[in-house]
Motif scaffolding. Sequence first.
Motif, mmCIF file in Angstrom:
data_model
loop_
_atom_site.group_PDB
_atom_site.id
_atom_site.type_symbol
_atom_site.label_atom_id
_atom_site.label_comp_id
_atom_site.label_asym_id
_atom_site.label_seq_id
_atom_site.Cartn_x
_atom_site.Cartn_y
_atom_site.Cartn_z
ATOM 1 N N ALA A 62 0.834 -1.211 0.000
ATOM 2 C CA ALA A 62 0.000 0.000 0.000
ATOM 3 C C ALA A 62 0.868 1.260 0.000
ATOM 4 O O ALA A 62 0.602 2.217 -0.728
ATOM 5 C CB ALA A 62 -0.931 -0.007 1.203
ATOM 6 N N LEU A 63 1.944 1.261 0.814
ATOM 7 C CA LEU A 63 2.819 2.435 0.889
ATOM 8 C C LEU A 63 3.579 2.642 -0.418
ATOM 9 O O LEU A 63 3.802 3.779 -0.834
ATOM 10 C CB LEU A 63 3.794 2.282 2.054
ATOM 11 N N LEU A 64 3.973 1.554 -1.059
ATOM 12 C CA LEU A 64 4.637 1.691 -2.358
ATOM 13 C C LEU A 64 3.673 2.285 -3.386
ATOM 14 O O LEU A 64 4.083 3.069 -4.250
ATOM 15 C CB LEU A 64 5.145 0.325 -2.829
ATOM 16 N N GLY A 65 2.394 1.917 -3.287
ATOM 17 C CA GLY A 65 1.390 2.541 -4.149
ATOM 18 C C GLY A 65 1.291 4.039 -3.923
ATOM 19 O O GLY A 65 1.105 4.816 -4.870
ATOM 20 N N LEU A 101 7.676 -2.975 -5.705
ATOM 21 C CA LEU A 101 8.944 -2.238 -5.786
ATOM 22 C C LEU A 101 9.289 -1.901 -7.241
ATOM 23 O O LEU A 101 9.671 -0.764 -7.550
ATOM 24 C CB LEU A 101 10.062 -3.076 -5.166
ATOM 25 N N VAL A 102 9.164 -2.882 -8.124
ATOM 26 C CA VAL A 102 9.464 -2.620 -9.537
ATOM 27 C C VAL A 102 8.519 -1.557 -10.095
ATOM 28 O O VAL A 102 8.937 -0.632 -10.801
ATOM 29 C CB VAL A 102 9.367 -3.927 -10.359
ATOM 30 N N ASP A 103 7.243 -1.657 -9.729
ATOM 31 C CA ASP A 103 6.255 -0.714 -10.237
ATOM 32 C C ASP A 103 6.547 0.712 -9.783
ATOM 33 O O ASP A 103 6.469 1.653 -10.587
ATOM 34 C CB ASP A 103 4.857 -1.137 -9.774
ATOM 35 N N VAL A 104 6.903 0.889 -8.502
ATOM 36 C CA VAL A 104 7.146 2.248 -8.006
ATOM 37 C C VAL A 104 8.396 2.840 -8.650
ATOM 38 O O VAL A 104 8.431 4.032 -8.994
ATOM 39 C CB VAL A 104 7.229 2.279 -6.465
ATOM 40 N N TYR A 105 9.444 2.032 -8.856
ATOM 41 C CA TYR A 105 10.648 2.562 -9.500
ATOM 42 C C TYR A 105 10.396 2.878 -10.980
ATOM 43 O O TYR A 105 10.934 3.848 -11.514
ATOM 44 C CB TYR A 105 11.796 1.570 -9.345
ATOM 45 N N LEU A 126 14.602 3.347 -13.973
ATOM 46 C CA LEU A 126 14.607 2.003 -14.551
ATOM 47 C C LEU A 126 15.791 1.175 -14.063
ATOM 48 O O LEU A 126 15.707 -0.062 -14.012
ATOM 49 C CB LEU A 126 14.623 2.095 -16.075
ATOM 50 N N ALA A 127 16.880 1.850 -13.682
ATOM 51 C CA ALA A 127 18.059 1.109 -13.213
ATOM 52 C C ALA A 127 17.730 0.341 -11.925
ATOM 53 O O ALA A 127 18.053 -0.842 -11.792
ATOM 54 C CB ALA A 127 19.219 2.064 -12.991
ATOM 55 N N LEU A 128 17.072 1.016 -10.965
ATOM 56 C CA LEU A 128 16.699 0.347 -9.715
ATOM 57 C C LEU A 128 15.614 -0.695 -9.951
ATOM 58 O O LEU A 128 15.619 -1.771 -9.336
ATOM 59 C CB LEU A 128 16.228 1.373 -8.678
ATOM 60 N N ALA A 129 14.673 -0.382 -10.840
ATOM 61 C CA ALA A 129 13.621 -1.343 -11.160
ATOM 62 C C ALA A 129 14.229 -2.622 -11.724
ATOM 63 O O ALA A 129 13.851 -3.741 -11.332
ATOM 64 C CB ALA A 129 12.637 -0.736 -12.164
ATOM 65 N N ARG A 130 15.202 -2.479 -12.630
ATOM 66 C CA ARG A 130 15.841 -3.657 -13.233
ATOM 67 C C ARG A 130 16.652 -4.429 -12.193
ATOM 68 O O ARG A 130 16.714 -5.666 -12.229
ATOM 69 C CB ARG A 130 16.722 -3.216 -14.394
ATOM 70 N N GLN A 131 17.260 -3.683 -11.267
ATOM 71 C CA GLN A 131 18.040 -4.355 -10.218
ATOM 72 C C GLN A 131 17.147 -5.246 -9.354
ATOM 73 O O GLN A 131 17.494 -6.392 -9.059
ATOM 74 C CB GLN A 131 18.741 -3.297 -9.354
ATOM 75 N N VAL A 132 15.980 -4.696 -8.943
ATOM 76 C CA VAL A 132 15.024 -5.482 -8.155
ATOM 77 C C VAL A 132 14.525 -6.674 -8.972
ATOM 78 O O VAL A 132 14.417 -7.797 -8.463
ATOM 79 C CB VAL A 132 13.846 -4.601 -7.689
#
Length: 582
Positions: A208-211, A247-251, A257-263
């Motif tokens: 919810a918080l990531l949303g 996590l991927v969605d919020v990044y 995109l770098a952090l999203a890809r890392q996760v």
Amino acid sequence: MGRRSRLRRGGGRGITAAPGGFLHLSLLASLRRRPSLQAHAQLLLLGLSLPPPAASRLLRPHLRSGNPAASLRLFLRVLRDRRPCNPLEGSSQEAFPEDESHSFSAALAACSRHASPYPGFSIHGFLVKSGMLISDVFAANSLLHFYGSFGLHSLARNLFDEMPRRDAVSFNTLISSYVRSSCVNDAFEVFRIMLGSGLRPDGWTITALLGACAELQDLRAAKAVHGVARRMLHAQVFDSGEVVTGLVDVYVKCRCLALARQVFDLAGEKARDVRLWTTMVSGYAGVQEFDIARRLFHEMPEKDTISWTALIGGFVRAGRYNEAVVLFEEMEEAGFEADEATVVTVLAACVRYGNINLAKRLHVRMGCDGRIGRNAKLATTFVDMYAKHGCIQTAQDVFSSVDDNFKTLELFNAMINGLARCKFGAKAIALFDQMGLLGIRPDKITLVGVLSACRHSCLVSQGFHIFDSMVEKYGLKPEIEHYACMADLLARDGQLDDAYHFIQNMPFKANSVVWSSLVRACMLQGNIKIRRLAEEKLLQLDPNYKPENLSLSNLFSDGKRKERAARVRKSMNHKPVCRHSK
């Protein structure tokens, strides 16, 4: 002798069932094991009684079947027939208090889907009177969810503050309702209270918080929530699909995109479901990294319609309409069937790319099972597409196929603007009046559409009547687009002096669009005086202004004015020989 019920079967035979008999008890036993609507239907057909504990177990099945009204009716019967003990059901310990708590929870879930919150208010009153609100945290949490579903956050917060006992579900319910309504600061405040009370967040809390962070597109807050999740969640929960996808969605939404890809790369195989892959593909498509998006898409172990639609939508948003259409055709060849979201996305490409044949094929497919008539967003897209391609009758047919209960403001706006473009002013006004009969209030886009219809059809009195009613009737303050429509309406009707004075008295400084339309009207009607005044204003705004650059084609309605337009175009294209005196 006890009353007996008969259920007639084929061949004239019948089944006799007595209250408390073998069949009655067998059906009740099946309801205890697995509540089903089929067993309920058999009891009703046989005319056999349904004890409150058994009835309470049927509330959720009715709700899941999409019939909240039946669930509420059954709940009222449970309240009416409550007894401390029922011999048919066995021990009374089964019925209360756990069954009663679940009954209220199911009833409140049904109230959340009701058109009005008032049935839920009644249940709130009953819970207060019975004392359950104080003693039963499960019932209180259900009431919190009910208030959140209607966006009644002040009532939800008051209830939350007065709860003598709160668990993680209480906090998660309030946080989620705040996030859904974009009350992000309130959501984080409740989270701080949760941490202060000694409760650990779970996967639902973090998701919810990531949303909330995604709503704000706040990368710093997203990293902070990521850190909290790593420290406070159990490893199994942290690595779950829900948290990893969040996590991927919020990044992605924060354009990191770098952090999203890392996760994504660190995620385990269990978390790497089709939803996570789709989120990553959509992220790369959103920043127009189509080579990487395509590569990831082809690496997906499993695809679904949503993943295809995500990549198609990326091409449409980037203006690469041809590639979007080609990808959609690949999707069809791969055996995937387009849903409503896919069709809406592809139609946007058809409008820009001009692929009317594909649009018509999609129309036939969606129209066969009546989906267009039940989906206003889908209907709006078809109406807009057909109107922009001049197929106004087909657009009207699509609009008429939608039931009045499903018609929306956006659908009316698309149809009114389409009629305006095709110069059906009277029909556009009639449709505008129909909105009022259905209780749909127009917005500023609606008024631009209907005023444009008036100017294209030279309906001066109707146009000014609607313009004057904007503030008085609809509470909408006219903007420059509305004033521009009225000025053009006067100019097209030959009232050039009135049009000039109307523009001069506007509460806004007229832009080049307004003055250009007046210049065009003056050129057509041969009014040199107003034309010079308008051109002076136009040159102040656009030093590169040239009369020959003005388009005249959209100034004419049918009939004799077309002949006049042709003469003016001819005179503008004629280049006279310039004679210079020595």
